[in-house]
Design a protein around this motif. Structure first.
Motif, PDB file in Angstrom:
ATOM      1  N   TRP A 104       0.838  -1.201   0.000  1.00 46.27           N
ATOM      2  CA  TRP A 104       0.000   0.000   0.000  1.00 46.27           C
ATOM      3  C   TRP A 104       0.875   1.254   0.000  1.00 46.27           C
ATOM      4  O   TRP A 104       0.629   2.202  -0.750  1.00 46.27           O
ATOM      5  CB  TRP A 104      -0.915   0.003   1.218  1.00 46.27           C
ATOM      6  N   LEU A 105       1.902   1.259   0.849  1.00 49.44           N
ATOM      7  CA  LEU A 105       2.780   2.418   0.963  1.00 49.44           C
ATOM      8  C   LEU A 105       3.532   2.670  -0.332  1.00 49.44           C
ATOM      9  O   LEU A 105       3.664   3.826  -0.764  1.00 49.44           O
ATOM     10  CB  LEU A 105       3.768   2.218   2.110  1.00 49.44           C
ATOM     11  N   VAL A 106       4.010   1.623  -0.977  1.00 52.85           N
ATOM     12  CA  VAL A 106       4.750   1.779  -2.233  1.00 52.85           C
ATOM     13  C   VAL A 106       3.855   2.389  -3.308  1.00 52.85           C
ATOM     14  O   VAL A 106       4.251   3.333  -4.012  1.00 52.85           O
ATOM     15  CB  VAL A 106       5.310   0.416  -2.699  1.00 52.85           C
ATOM     16  N   VAL A 107       2.639   1.857  -3.443  1.00 48.72           N
ATOM     17  CA  VAL A 107       1.705   2.368  -4.451  1.00 48.72           C
ATOM     18  C   VAL A 107       1.313   3.810  -4.136  1.00 48.72           C
ATOM     19  O   VAL A 107       1.278   4.668  -5.030  1.00 48.72           O
ATOM     20  CB  VAL A 107       0.454   1.465  -4.536  1.00 48.72           C
ATOM     21  N   PHE A 149     -11.058   6.655 -10.086  1.00 45.59           N
ATOM     22  CA  PHE A 149     -11.424   5.233 -10.050  1.00 45.59           C
ATOM     23  C   PHE A 149     -12.893   5.073 -10.418  1.00 45.59           C
ATOM     24  O   PHE A 149     -13.257   4.205 -11.220  1.00 45.59           O
ATOM     25  CB  PHE A 149     -11.154   4.648  -8.663  1.00 45.59           C
ATOM     26  N   TRP A 150     -13.739   5.903  -9.824  1.00 48.60           N
ATOM     27  CA  TRP A 150     -15.177   5.827 -10.069  1.00 48.60           C
ATOM     28  C   TRP A 150     -15.505   6.102 -11.544  1.00 48.60           C
ATOM     29  O   TRP A 150     -16.322   5.406 -12.154  1.00 48.60           O
ATOM     30  CB  TRP A 150     -15.886   6.838  -9.171  1.00 48.60           C
ATOM     31  N   GLY A 164      -7.147   4.013  -9.507  1.00 51.31           N
ATOM     32  CA  GLY A 164      -7.425   5.448  -9.423  1.00 51.31           C
ATOM     33  C   GLY A 164      -6.215   6.291  -9.779  1.00 51.31           C
ATOM     34  O   GLY A 164      -6.342   7.332 -10.440  1.00 51.31           O
ATOM     35  N   ILE A 165      -5.029   5.867  -9.348  1.00 49.52           N
ATOM     36  CA  ILE A 165      -3.796   6.587  -9.684  1.00 49.52           C
ATOM     37  C   ILE A 165      -3.575   6.579 -11.192  1.00 49.52           C
ATOM     38  O   ILE A 165      -3.233   7.609 -11.789  1.00 49.52           O
ATOM     39  CB  ILE A 165      -2.590   5.967  -8.962  1.00 49.52           C
ATOM     40  N   PHE A 166      -3.774   5.431 -11.805  1.00 52.43           N
ATOM     41  CA  PHE A 166      -3.625   5.325 -13.256  1.00 52.43           C
ATOM     42  C   PHE A 166      -4.609   6.262 -13.958  1.00 52.43           C
ATOM     43  O   PHE A 166      -4.243   7.004 -14.880  1.00 52.43           O
ATOM     44  CB  PHE A 166      -3.858   3.884 -13.717  1.00 52.43           C
ATOM     45  N   GLY A 167      -5.871   6.236 -13.495  1.00 50.80           N
ATOM     46  CA  GLY A 167      -6.890   7.084 -14.097  1.00 50.80           C
ATOM     47  C   GLY A 167      -6.584   8.560 -13.926  1.00 50.80           C
ATOM     48  O   GLY A 167      -6.729   9.359 -14.861  1.00 50.80           O
ATOM     49  N   ALA A 168      -6.149   8.934 -12.702  1.00 51.86           N
ATOM     50  CA  ALA A 168      -5.840  10.342 -12.435  1.00 51.86           C
ATOM     51  C   ALA A 168      -4.634  10.805 -13.239  1.00 51.86           C
ATOM     52  O   ALA A 168      -4.604  11.928 -13.750  1.00 51.86           O
ATOM     53  CB  ALA A 168      -5.584  10.538 -10.943  1.00 51.86           C
ATOM     54  N   MET A 223      -6.150  13.175 -15.817  1.00 49.32           N
ATOM     55  CA  MET A 223      -6.220  14.457 -15.141  1.00 49.32           C
ATOM     56  C   MET A 223      -4.865  15.166 -15.084  1.00 49.32           C
ATOM     57  O   MET A 223      -4.731  16.327 -15.479  1.00 49.32           O
ATOM     58  CB  MET A 223      -6.745  14.259 -13.699  1.00 49.32           C
ATOM     59  N   TRP A 224      -3.844  14.484 -14.584  1.00 46.38           N
ATOM     60  CA  TRP A 224      -2.561  15.159 -14.333  1.00 46.38           C
ATOM     61  C   TRP A 224      -1.699  15.265 -15.579  1.00 46.38           C
ATOM     62  O   TRP A 224      -1.226  16.354 -15.921  1.00 46.38           O
ATOM     63  CB  TRP A 224      -1.799  14.422 -13.227  1.00 46.38           C
ATOM     64  N   LEU A 225      -1.473  14.141 -16.262  1.00 47.63           N
ATOM     65  CA  LEU A 225      -0.578  14.159 -17.424  1.00 47.63           C
ATOM     66  C   LEU A 225      -1.057  15.080 -18.535  1.00 47.63           C
ATOM     67  O   LEU A 225      -0.244  15.840 -19.097  1.00 47.63           O
ATOM     68  CB  LEU A 225      -0.390  12.726 -17.944  1.00 47.63           C
ATOM     69  N   PRO A 226      -2.354  15.088 -18.890  1.00 45.55           N
ATOM     70  CA  PRO A 226      -2.801  15.978 -19.986  1.00 45.55           C
ATOM     71  C   PRO A 226      -2.585  17.459 -19.673  1.00 45.55           C
ATOM     72  O   PRO A 226      -2.461  18.274 -20.604  1.00 45.55           O
ATOM     73  CB  PRO A 226      -4.300  15.663 -20.104  1.00 45.55           C
ATOM     74  N   ARG A 227      -2.529  17.832 -18.398  1.00 43.53           N
ATOM     75  CA  ARG A 227      -2.387  19.250 -18.042  1.00 43.53           C
ATOM     76  C   ARG A 227      -0.943  19.711 -18.004  1.00 43.53           C
ATOM     77  O   ARG A 227      -0.686  20.907 -17.895  1.00 43.53           O
ATOM     78  CB  ARG A 227      -3.052  19.500 -16.693  1.00 43.53           C
TER      79      ARG A 227
END
Length: 278
Positions: free
Chosen positions: A29-32, A195-196, A265-269, A273-277
């Motif tokens: 969990w901590l690594v992810v 994620f949702w 969720g990290i992959f989705g974000a 969300m983050w990479l395109p900006r």
């Protein structure tokens, strides 16, 4: 012929085995979470930092409504300070949880800890000012929930400091972990949201234009006001104290499931969300 695998494990061996599984899932969990938070840190640095260096502060408003207001230098300073300290926290928080740094580099651990706790308190105070003076997207439930989170952060930070000064390091580590969980609330919100959206293929349960709806109400409450991350941590603490085979396995499965959800969720974000900006 009887092999070693044919011999049933004793109760002590079972418990030891389940403890290792619990430790493994917590470490996973901590690594992810660390990977995801450092990706978020890169986004903050590039999306907000680059316009600041070039003087194009108005680009902040693409994400933060009224993040930059021309002529309001005091308010703009508060927003900029909030972003800078948020970056420090996202980078420094996971570093504080790495045992090797804490044990082998105690001076570095204490230095980062002081900066982290101070930043957490300042960011929370600045965040409260931003929410109730400049407004934010979402409804009042989201604003109230994130304000409750700010109170958690300030309270846990103060307790963590007091425990460290009294040299009660075991309790200090527990409160530092609680602080990390509530500090990460904004990040958990984004990861949970993506994620949702990924599993549904579209915004479901909320209006993407007004950023309101039943799902966002639930998400705000469960990440800010009544943090599920904090409940998960308390479950882990309880399992560590009881050291029971069934409890260890049960909590390990929950942590592993949460880690999978967080990873998606990290992959989705990152991709949506983050990479395109940046």
């Amino acid at each position: 012929m009887i092999t070693q695998t044919d011999v049933p494990l004793s109760s002590t061996e079972n418990t030891s085995y389940s403890t290792r599984i619990l430790t493994f899932t917590a470490t996973l969990w901590l690594v992810v979470a660390t990977l995801g938070q450092w990706i978020f840190a890169a986004y903050i640095l590039l999306f907000y930092g680059r316009p600041a260096l070039t003087g194009a502060f108005e680009k902040w408003n693409r994400v933060l409504p009224h993040g930059y207001v021309e002529g309001d230098w005091k308010g703009n300073f508060v927003v900029g300070l909030h972003l800078l300290l948020a970056l420090i926290m996202v980078v420094g928080g996971p570093l504080q949880l790495i045992p090797q740094i804490r044990k082998r580099l105690p001076v570095i651990h204490r230095l980062i800890g002081r900066v982290y706790v101070s930043a957490a308190i300042i960011v929370s105070a600045a965040g409260l000012i931003m929410v109730w003076t400049r407004g934010t997207i979402g409804d009042h439930t989201q604003q109230i929930s994130i304000s409750i989170q700010a109170v958690y952060i300030i309270l846990f930070a103060i307790i963590s400091i007091r425990k460290a000064r009294s040299r009660n390091f075991k309790s200090h580590r527990s409160w530092s972990l609680r602080l990390f969980m509530v500090v990460s609330g904004v990040w958990f919100f984004r990861v949970g949201l993506m994620f949702w959206i990924l599993i549904n293929g579209a915004p479901v349960g909320f209006d993407s234009k007004t950023f309101t709806g039943p799902f966002l109400t639930f998400l705000a409450i469960s990440t800010y006001a009544i943090p599920l991350s904090l409940i998960l941590l308390e479950m882990y603490f309880f399992a560590c104290r009881k050291n029971n085979f069934t409890l260890n396995i049960g909590v390990s499965l929950i942590i592993f499931l949460v880690t999978l959800i967080m990873g998606v969720g990290i992959f989705g974000a990152t991709m949506g969300m983050w990479l395109p900006r940046i």
